[in-house]
Design a protein around this motif. Structure first.
Motif, short mmCIF file in Angstrom:
data_model
loop_
_atom_site.label_atom_id
_atom_site.label_comp_id
_atom_site.label_asym_id
_atom_site.label_seq_id
_atom_site.Cartn_x
_atom_site.Cartn_y
_atom_site.Cartn_z
N GLU A 191 0.83 -1.21 0.00
CA GLU A 191 0.00 0.00 0.00
C GLU A 191 0.86 1.26 0.00
OE1 GLU A 191 -3.61 0.97 0.12
OE2 GLU A 191 -3.18 -0.76 -1.15
N LEU A 192 1.94 1.26 0.77
CA LEU A 192 2.82 2.42 0.79
C LEU A 192 3.45 2.65 -0.58
CD1 LEU A 192 4.50 2.01 4.27
CD2 LEU A 192 3.19 3.99 3.51
N ALA A 193 3.84 1.57 -1.24
CA ALA A 193 4.40 1.70 -2.58
C ALA A 193 3.36 2.24 -3.56
CB ALA A 193 4.92 0.34 -3.07
N ARG A 194 2.10 1.88 -3.38
CA ARG A 194 1.04 2.36 -4.26
C ARG A 194 0.74 3.84 -4.02
NH1 ARG A 194 -4.53 3.02 -4.43
NH2 ARG A 194 -4.78 2.56 -2.22
N LEU A 195 0.78 4.25 -2.77
CA LEU A 195 0.40 5.62 -2.43
C LEU A 195 1.51 6.63 -2.67
CD1 LEU A 195 -1.45 4.89 0.94
CD2 LEU A 195 -2.48 5.37 -1.29
N ALA A 196 2.76 6.17 -2.70
CA ALA A 196 3.89 7.09 -2.84
C ALA A 196 4.11 7.46 -4.30
CB ALA A 196 5.16 6.46 -2.27
N THR A 197 4.69 8.64 -4.50
CA THR A 197 5.10 9.10 -5.83
C THR A 197 6.62 9.01 -5.92
OG1 THR A 197 3.23 10.61 -5.99
CG2 THR A 197 5.10 11.04 -7.43
N SER A 198 7.12 8.40 -6.97
CA SER A 198 8.56 8.22 -7.13
C SER A 198 9.17 9.48 -7.74
CB SER A 198 8.85 7.01 -8.02
OG SER A 198 10.24 6.83 -8.19
N LEU A 199 10.13 10.05 -7.03
CA LEU A 199 10.82 11.25 -7.50
C LEU A 199 12.24 10.89 -7.90
CD1 LEU A 199 10.89 14.45 -7.72
CD2 LEU A 199 11.98 14.37 -5.47
N PRO A 200 12.58 10.91 -9.20
CA PRO A 200 13.95 10.62 -9.60
C PRO A 200 14.93 11.61 -8.98
CG PRO A 200 12.49 10.60 -11.50
CD PRO A 200 11.71 11.18 -10.36
N ALA A 201 16.03 11.10 -8.46
CA ALA A 201 17.06 11.94 -7.85
C ALA A 201 18.41 11.34 -8.18
CB ALA A 201 16.86 12.02 -6.34
N SER A 202 19.46 12.09 -7.87
CA SER A 202 20.82 11.61 -8.15
C SER A 202 21.08 10.31 -7.42
CB SER A 202 21.84 12.67 -7.70
OG SER A 202 21.64 13.88 -8.38
N GLY A 203 21.35 9.24 -8.18
CA GLY A 203 21.69 7.97 -7.57
C GLY A 203 20.51 7.07 -7.30
N GLY A 204 19.26 7.49 -7.62
CA GLY A 204 18.12 6.63 -7.34
C GLY A 204 16.83 7.42 -7.39
N ALA A 205 15.89 7.07 -6.53
CA ALA A 205 14.59 7.75 -6.50
C ALA A 205 14.11 7.83 -5.06
CB ALA A 205 13.57 7.02 -7.37
N VAL A 206 13.45 8.94 -4.73
CA VAL A 206 12.87 9.14 -3.42
C VAL A 206 11.37 8.85 -3.52
CG1 VAL A 206 12.43 10.78 -1.56
CG2 VAL A 206 14.56 10.91 -2.86
N ASP A 207 10.85 8.05 -2.60
CA ASP A 207 9.41 7.80 -2.53
C ASP A 207 8.78 8.90 -1.69
OD1 ASP A 207 9.17 5.30 -4.00
OD2 ASP A 207 10.32 4.42 -2.35
N VAL A 208 7.91 9.69 -2.30
CA VAL A 208 7.34 10.87 -1.64
C VAL A 208 5.89 10.62 -1.27
CG1 VAL A 208 6.86 13.34 -1.83
CG2 VAL A 208 8.88 12.36 -2.97
N LEU A 209 5.57 10.82 0.00
CA LEU A 209 4.18 10.85 0.45
C LEU A 209 3.83 12.31 0.65
CD1 LEU A 209 4.05 7.89 3.00
CD2 LEU A 209 2.92 8.02 0.78
N ALA A 210 3.17 12.89 -0.35
CA ALA A 210 2.87 14.32 -0.34
C ALA A 210 1.91 14.66 0.79
CB ALA A 210 2.29 14.74 -1.69
N GLY A 211 1.89 15.95 1.15
CA GLY A 211 1.05 16.41 2.24
C GLY A 211 -0.38 16.69 1.80
N ILE A 212 -1.16 17.20 2.72
CA ILE A 212 -2.54 17.56 2.41
C ILE A 212 -2.56 18.73 1.43
CG2 ILE A 212 -3.54 16.67 4.53
CD1 ILE A 212 -3.21 19.36 5.81
N SER A 213 -3.53 18.72 0.52
CA SER A 213 -3.55 19.74 -0.53
C SER A 213 -3.98 21.10 -0.01
CB SER A 213 -4.50 19.29 -1.66
OG SER A 213 -5.80 19.04 -1.14
N ARG A 214 -4.75 21.12 1.09
CA ARG A 214 -5.19 22.38 1.70
C ARG A 214 -4.98 22.29 3.20
NH1 ARG A 214 -9.25 20.46 -1.12
NH2 ARG A 214 -10.48 20.10 0.77
N PRO A 215 -4.52 23.37 3.83
CA PRO A 215 -4.31 23.33 5.29
C PRO A 215 -5.59 22.99 6.06
CG PRO A 215 -3.22 25.24 4.35
CD PRO A 215 -4.04 24.63 3.24
N GLY A 216 -6.76 23.28 5.48
CA GLY A 216 -8.01 22.99 6.16
C GLY A 216 -8.28 21.51 6.36
N ARG A 217 -7.48 20.65 5.71
CA ARG A 217 -7.66 19.20 5.85
C ARG A 217 -6.84 18.64 7.01
NH1 ARG A 217 -6.09 16.53 0.34
NH2 ARG A 217 -6.62 14.68 1.57
N TRP A 218 -6.40 19.48 7.91
CA TRP A 218 -5.50 19.03 8.97
C TRP A 218 -6.11 17.93 9.83
CZ3 TRP A 218 -7.34 19.40 13.89
CH2 TRP A 218 -8.38 20.32 14.13
#
Length: 413
Positions: free
Chosen positions: A193-220
């Motif tokens: 599930e974590l692999a499905r939800l994360a976005t892969s960001l290419p970086a030097s030497g590999g890729a970072v799996d990013v779990l982005a934040g809430i789109s609006r602060p009101g969703r806290w």
């Protein structure tokens, strides 16, 4: 048989070695001011609870070797809290008291499912209100961990001003940490599930799996304490390095003025600090940033009781503080917060602007910048378990800046 190094002042050191031998523990005496190097097979080391002995290098060496640190004597508990060490034994502790301490489990900073913090680690990047640069540092630390061959997840748990997706050019449609929290509450957040939800960001030497934040602060309210705690624990099991960006606010005032049974906006920060193995505490290198940091540092120490806290001063330049900016910062932090170990990051506006222009990490678009080099040194100091870089960071930056983002936004949960 357990092997122990006794590195406390004489004559008590020799007396304690004799007592330990009567208890069936093999022990040797070492210099109290320089216990390194430790002999092979060493299981624990007894050292004075003093700043000059408990340095970042000494603690990191013991962590890598799996050697337990038992502090003895001393009145300054702040240095113990900084490294997540247990309370110091009395200076008159007998051999059987030392054996009892050795047989007691160490403070738990390991993740569940048998994954130790020495192999999988969760690092929280915190800083007071006022944009000291915690998100930039979190991104750069994640990229550096990937360069060193570590599978890394970058998590945006900021409930006030989430910005990792904006800085990296990721779409708002990414499910990210909010979806991970929902799945964690349902007991369905596993590696797949974590692999499905994360976005892969290419970086030097590999890729970072990013779990982005809430789109609006009101969703806290979606990032409740229990949800986020479970999601971070699952991330630490999944990835070798989890780097978490949090907001600067705490919930201390909310607990005194609001219904404590209801959701609290800054509970995500408290939950992340509670589960952290390492906290990178970021302060802005100007008078206002120093004032804000000193004011909140005591509360940070209270909340991050199990984490090793490392202080970073970002954007250091002579303008706001005069010629000896670093000297003034060191004096201020030592006098008002008892902080003596500090890492300085330089002010590099050109590299930061280039990263914003291309929506890429600084290490990719300006690998020769002073800030990128300083973060590499910071990673080696604060996260010493990482291996050597897997690529040459001094190569040109234009190719990384032009490289398209190949990560896909995972479907919503």
């Amino acid at each position: 048989m357990m092997s122990v190094v006794v590195a406390i002042p004489e004559p008590r050191a020799s007396e304690l070695v004799a007592e330990l031998k009567l208890e069936g523990v093999a022990a040797v005496v070492a210099a109290s001011d320089a216990p390194l190097p430790l002999p092979a097979g060493c299981r624990a080391v007894l050292v004075p609870a003093a700043r000059e002995v408990l340095t970042p290098g000494f603690v990191a060496t013991c962590d890598r070797a799996g050697v337990r640190i038992l502090p003895v004597g001393g009145r300054d508990g702040r240095v113990l809290g900084r490294y997540g060490l247990a309370a110091a034994l009395p200076s008159t502790a007998s051999g059987w008291e030392v054996v009892a301490a050795l047989e007691t489990d160490a403070p738990s900073v390991a993740s569940p499912s048998g994954v130790a913090a020495t192999s999988h680690r969760l690092t929280v990047v915190w800083g007071p209100q006022g944009a000291p640069g915690r998100t930039t540092i979190a991104i750069e630390l994640a990229v550096e961990m990937v360069r060193r061959g570590r599978r890394t997840t970058l998590i945006d748990a900021d409930t006030v001003a989430p910005s990792i997706a904006l800085l990296l050019g990721l779409g708002d449609e990414s499910p990210g940490i909010a979806a991970a929290c929902r799945r964690a509450e349902a007991g369905a957040l596993d590696d797949a599930e974590l692999a499905r939800l994360a976005t892969s960001l290419p970086a030097s030497g590999g890729a970072v799996d990013v779990l982005a934040g809430i789109s609006r602060p009101g969703r806290w309210a979606e990032l409740t304490s229990s949800r986020l705690h479970s999601a971070l624990v699952a991330s630490r099991v999944w990835a070798e390095e989890s780097v978490v960006d949090v907001s600067g606010a705490f919930d201390a005032d909310d607990e005194a003025t609001f219904d404590v049974t209801g959701p609290r906006r800054h509970a995500a920060t408290v939950a992340a600090l509670d589960v952290a193995d390492v906290v990178v505490a970021v302060a802005a290198g100007d008078p206002l940033g120093m004032s804000r940091f000193v004011r909140d540092h005591a509360e940070l120490r209270r909340l991050a009781t199990r984490a090793r806290i490392h202080v970073v001063v970002n954007g250091v330049r002579p303008g706001p503080l005069g010629i000896d900016a670093r000297g003034q910062i060191r004096t201020t932090l030592d006098r008002f917060a008892g902080i003596t170990e500090v890492t300085f990051l330089p002010f590099d506006q050109r590299a930061a602007d280039t990263a914003l222009l291309h929506a890429r990490p600084i290490a990719d678009v300006a690998p020769r910048s002073a800030l990128a080099a300083a973060v590499r040194r910071l990673a080696a100091e604060v996260l010493p378990l990482a291996g050597p870089p897997t690529d040459d960071s001094s190569r040109g930056s234009s190719r990384a800046a032009r490289r398209p983002l190949r990560g896909r936004a995972a479907p919503g949960a």
